[in-house]
Design a protein around this motif. Sequence first.
Motif, PDB file in Angstrom:
ATOM      1  N   ILE A 234       7.194  -0.351   0.722  1.00  0.00           N
ATOM      2  CA  ILE A 234       6.426   0.138   1.864  1.00  0.00           C
ATOM      3  C   ILE A 234       5.019   0.445   1.367  1.00  0.00           C
ATOM      4  CG2 ILE A 234       6.139   2.021   3.521  1.00  0.00           C
ATOM      5  CD1 ILE A 234       9.200   2.368   3.473  1.00  0.00           C
ATOM      6  N   VAL A 235       4.018  -0.105   2.042  1.00  0.00           N
ATOM      7  CA  VAL A 235       2.625   0.173   1.707  1.00  0.00           C
ATOM      8  C   VAL A 235       1.946   0.733   2.946  1.00  0.00           C
ATOM      9  CG1 VAL A 235       0.439  -0.745   0.838  1.00  0.00           C
ATOM     10  CG2 VAL A 235       2.608  -1.745   0.060  1.00  0.00           C
ATOM     11  N   THR A 236       1.509   1.984   2.895  1.00  0.00           N
ATOM     12  CA  THR A 236       0.819   2.561   4.055  1.00  0.00           C
ATOM     13  C   THR A 236      -0.655   2.155   4.025  1.00  0.00           C
ATOM     14  OG1 THR A 236       0.253   4.663   2.971  1.00  0.00           O
ATOM     15  CG2 THR A 236       2.406   4.515   4.062  1.00  0.00           C
ATOM     16  N   GLY A 237      -1.223   2.043   5.206  1.00  0.00           N
ATOM     17  CA  GLY A 237      -2.626   1.638   5.300  1.00  0.00           C
ATOM     18  C   GLY A 237      -2.867   0.259   4.726  1.00  0.00           C
ATOM     19  N   ALA A 238      -1.982  -0.689   5.072  1.00  0.00           N
ATOM     20  CA  ALA A 238      -1.995  -2.004   4.418  1.00  0.00           C
ATOM     21  C   ALA A 238      -2.807  -3.053   5.171  1.00  0.00           C
ATOM     22  CB  ALA A 238      -0.565  -2.506   4.250  1.00  0.00           C
ATOM     23  N   SER A 239      -3.552  -2.672   6.188  1.00  0.00           N
ATOM     24  CA  SER A 239      -4.240  -3.674   7.007  1.00  0.00           C
ATOM     25  C   SER A 239      -5.580  -4.109   6.433  1.00  0.00           C
ATOM     26  CB  SER A 239      -4.446  -3.140   8.432  1.00  0.00           C
ATOM     27  OG  SER A 239      -5.280  -1.986   8.415  1.00  0.00           O
ATOM     28  N   LYS A 240      -6.108  -3.363   5.453  1.00  0.00           N
ATOM     29  CA  LYS A 240      -7.426  -3.725   4.912  1.00  0.00           C
ATOM     30  C   LYS A 240      -7.638  -3.026   3.572  1.00  0.00           C
ATOM     31  CE  LYS A 240      -9.495  -0.079   7.742  1.00  0.00           C
ATOM     32  NZ  LYS A 240     -10.416   0.216   8.853  1.00  0.00           N
ATOM     33  N   GLY A 241      -8.700  -3.420   2.884  1.00  0.00           N
ATOM     34  CA  GLY A 241      -9.132  -2.725   1.677  1.00  0.00           C
ATOM     35  C   GLY A 241      -8.094  -2.709   0.576  1.00  0.00           C
ATOM     36  N   ILE A 242      -7.982  -1.560  -0.069  1.00  0.00           N
ATOM     37  CA  ILE A 242      -7.064  -1.412  -1.198  1.00  0.00           C
ATOM     38  C   ILE A 242      -5.617  -1.619  -0.766  1.00  0.00           C
ATOM     39  CG2 ILE A 242      -6.140   0.253  -2.855  1.00  0.00           C
ATOM     40  CD1 ILE A 242      -8.975   1.422  -3.082  1.00  0.00           C
ATOM     41  N   GLY A 243      -5.244  -1.089   0.383  1.00  0.00           N
ATOM     42  CA  GLY A 243      -3.867  -1.236   0.854  1.00  0.00           C
ATOM     43  C   GLY A 243      -3.476  -2.682   1.060  1.00  0.00           C
ATOM     44  N   ALA A 244      -4.389  -3.480   1.631  1.00  0.00           N
ATOM     45  CA  ALA A 244      -4.110  -4.903   1.834  1.00  0.00           C
ATOM     46  C   ALA A 244      -3.932  -5.616   0.497  1.00  0.00           C
ATOM     47  CB  ALA A 244      -5.242  -5.546   2.637  1.00  0.00           C
ATOM     48  N   ALA A 245      -4.807  -5.294  -0.470  1.00  0.00           N
ATOM     49  CA  ALA A 245      -4.712  -5.920  -1.792  1.00  0.00           C
ATOM     50  C   ALA A 245      -3.402  -5.554  -2.479  1.00  0.00           C
ATOM     51  CB  ALA A 245      -5.899  -5.511  -2.657  1.00  0.00           C
ATOM     52  N   ILE A 246      -2.969  -4.298  -2.319  1.00  0.00           N
ATOM     53  CA  ILE A 246      -1.696  -3.870  -2.910  1.00  0.00           C
ATOM     54  C   ILE A 246      -0.533  -4.620  -2.273  1.00  0.00           C
ATOM     55  CG2 ILE A 246      -0.092  -1.933  -3.132  1.00  0.00           C
ATOM     56  CD1 ILE A 246      -2.592  -0.121  -3.406  1.00  0.00           C
ATOM     57  N   ALA A 247      -0.537  -4.731  -0.947  1.00  0.00           N
ATOM     58  CA  ALA A 247       0.544  -5.443  -0.259  1.00  0.00           C
ATOM     59  C   ALA A 247       0.624  -6.897  -0.736  1.00  0.00           C
ATOM     60  CB  ALA A 247       0.340  -5.380   1.248  1.00  0.00           C
ATOM     61  N   LEU A 248      -0.524  -7.551  -0.844  1.00  0.00           N
ATOM     62  CA  LEU A 248      -0.537  -8.947  -1.285  1.00  0.00           C
ATOM     63  C   LEU A 248      -0.052  -9.082  -2.727  1.00  0.00           C
ATOM     64  CD1 LEU A 248      -3.942  -9.985   0.301  1.00  0.00           C
ATOM     65  CD2 LEU A 248      -1.699 -10.861   0.966  1.00  0.00           C
ATOM     66  N   ARG A 249      -0.480  -8.154  -3.598  1.00  0.00           N
ATOM     67  CA  ARG A 249      -0.086  -8.236  -5.004  1.00  0.00           C
ATOM     68  C   ARG A 249       1.410  -7.969  -5.172  1.00  0.00           C
ATOM     69  NH1 ARG A 249      -2.188  -8.104 -10.293  1.00  0.00           N
ATOM     70  NH2 ARG A 249      -0.340  -8.281 -11.624  1.00  0.00           N
ATOM     71  N   LEU A 250       1.925  -6.967  -4.495  1.00  0.00           N
ATOM     72  CA  LEU A 250       3.353  -6.671  -4.634  1.00  0.00           C
ATOM     73  C   LEU A 250       4.210  -7.788  -4.046  1.00  0.00           C
ATOM     74  CD1 LEU A 250       3.612  -2.815  -4.058  1.00  0.00           C
ATOM     75  CD2 LEU A 250       3.274  -4.103  -6.177  1.00  0.00           C
ATOM     76  N   ALA A 251       3.724  -8.418  -2.997  1.00  0.00           N
ATOM     77  CA  ALA A 251       4.437  -9.583  -2.465  1.00  0.00           C
ATOM     78  C   ALA A 251       4.432 -10.711  -3.487  1.00  0.00           C
ATOM     79  CB  ALA A 251       3.798 -10.044  -1.159  1.00  0.00           C
ATOM     80  N   GLN A 252       3.296 -10.916  -4.138  1.00  0.00           N
ATOM     81  CA  GLN A 252       3.196 -11.930  -5.199  1.00  0.00           C
ATOM     82  C   GLN A 252       4.176 -11.615  -6.331  1.00  0.00           C
ATOM     83  OE1 GLN A 252      -0.851 -12.585  -6.660  1.00  0.00           O
ATOM     84  NE2 GLN A 252      -0.054 -12.978  -8.693  1.00  0.00           N
ATOM     85  N   ASP A 253       4.387 -10.330  -6.583  1.00  0.00           N
ATOM     86  CA  ASP A 253       5.319  -9.908  -7.633  1.00  0.00           C
ATOM     87  C   ASP A 253       6.780 -10.026  -7.214  1.00  0.00           C
ATOM     88  OD1 ASP A 253       3.111  -9.274  -9.166  1.00  0.00           O
ATOM     89  OD2 ASP A 253       3.253  -7.108  -8.815  1.00  0.00           O
ATOM     90  N   GLY A 254       7.015 -10.374  -5.944  1.00  0.00           N
ATOM     91  CA  GLY A 254       8.378 -10.600  -5.495  1.00  0.00           C
ATOM     92  C   GLY A 254       8.957  -9.556  -4.563  1.00  0.00           C
ATOM     93  N   HIS A 255       8.143  -8.595  -4.128  1.00  0.00           N
ATOM     94  CA  HIS A 255       8.632  -7.568  -3.207  1.00  0.00           C
ATOM     95  C   HIS A 255       8.544  -8.052  -1.756  1.00  0.00           C
ATOM     96  CE1 HIS A 255       7.459  -5.240  -6.775  1.00  0.00           C
ATOM     97  NE2 HIS A 255       8.313  -4.325  -6.373  1.00  0.00           N
ATOM     98  N   ALA A 256       9.548  -7.702  -0.966  1.00  0.00           N
ATOM     99  CA  ALA A 256       9.413  -7.771   0.490  1.00  0.00           C
ATOM    100  C   ALA A 256       8.562  -6.575   0.917  1.00  0.00           C
ATOM    101  CB  ALA A 256      10.780  -7.727   1.155  1.00  0.00           C
ATOM    102  N   ILE A 257       7.681  -6.782   1.892  1.00  0.00           N
ATOM    103  CA  ILE A 257       6.661  -5.786   2.213  1.00  0.00           C
ATOM    104  C   ILE A 257       6.809  -5.249   3.631  1.00  0.00           C
ATOM    105  CG2 ILE A 257       4.182  -5.342   2.421  1.00  0.00           C
ATOM    106  CD1 ILE A 257       5.077  -5.881  -0.458  1.00  0.00           C
ATOM    107  N   ILE A 258       6.794  -3.919   3.739  1.00  0.00           N
ATOM    108  CA  ILE A 258       6.572  -3.245   5.021  1.00  0.00           C
ATOM    109  C   ILE A 258       5.093  -2.859   5.027  1.00  0.00           C
ATOM    110  CG2 ILE A 258       7.144  -1.273   6.494  1.00  0.00           C
ATOM    111  CD1 ILE A 258       9.475  -3.172   6.141  1.00  0.00           C
TER     112      ILE A 258
END
Length: 245
Positions: free
Chosen positions: A9-33
Motif C-alpha cells: 500500500i502506498v499512500t499519496g501515490a498519484s504524483k511525486g515521490i509517492g508515484a515513483a515509489i509505487a512504480l519502483r515497488l511494482a518493478q520489484d514485484g509488488h502488487a500495488i494499492i
Amino acid sequence: MLHEQRTAIVTGASKGIGAAIALRLAQDGHAIIANYASDEVGANEIVDAIKKAGGQAIAVQGDISDASCMPRLFDAADQEFGSVDVLVNNAGIMRLSAVASTSDADFEAHCAINIGGVFRGMREAANRMNEGGAIISLSSSVVGLYQPTYGVYAATKAAVEAMTHVLAKELGSRDITVNAVAPGPVGTDLFITGKPEGVIESIKEMNPFGRLGTPEDIAAAVSLLVGPDGRWISGQTLRANGGIV
C-alpha cells in the motif's frame, strides 16, 4: 521470511515521490494499492503504467486524515491481492509559515494528515500485516535542519520518526521492519511551488551533488528497506538527502 507474492500500500501515490515509489515497488514485484486523496487521473495513470509493464495495481481513493481510510485500504488489499506485506506512509502536506503566523487551521491540518494519517496506518499495519512485512513512513531532512517557516511541518515529521522507532521495537518479534525515509529537497511540486528560482538554485548549491533529489532517488531508498537486503535494518531514519546534512 519473505513470500513470493507481496502487496504494498502506498499512500499519496498519484504524483511525486509517492508515484515513483509505487512504480519502483511494482518493478520489484509488488502488487500495488495506489492510494490518492483527490487526483484520480494521476493515480489511474500510475496504475495503467504498472499494468502495461506487467504488474498488478489498483487505485483506491481515501483521505488519510479520515479515520475510515486506512481500514478501507487494507480491506481493498485483502480483497484484491489477499493480504498486505508493505505499507508506505507517503501522503502528507507542507504549508510553510513562521510559527507566529501559522493559523489554527494549518496547524490542525498538518497534525491530522502528517501525524494522524501515519499513526492510523501504523496501527492498521500492526494489526493486519503479514509477518516478514515492512512499514516505511516518509519523514523529512528538515528534522535536523530546522529552518525558519518549517516549524509545524518539522514537528509533525519528528513525531513520525518517534513513532517509527517505538513501533520497530513493538513489531520486531513478528519479523516486521519499521523505518523512516527522510528526503532532503526533492524536485516535486510540493517542494517547488511558491519558491522563486533564485531560492531553488541556492538550495541546489547547499547540496554536495549540486542538485535537487529526484523522486526516483527516494523510491530507491524505499526499495532497499522493504526488500530482502533490508531485513536487518529497523528502527532507523534514513536521511536520503545527498549529504545536505
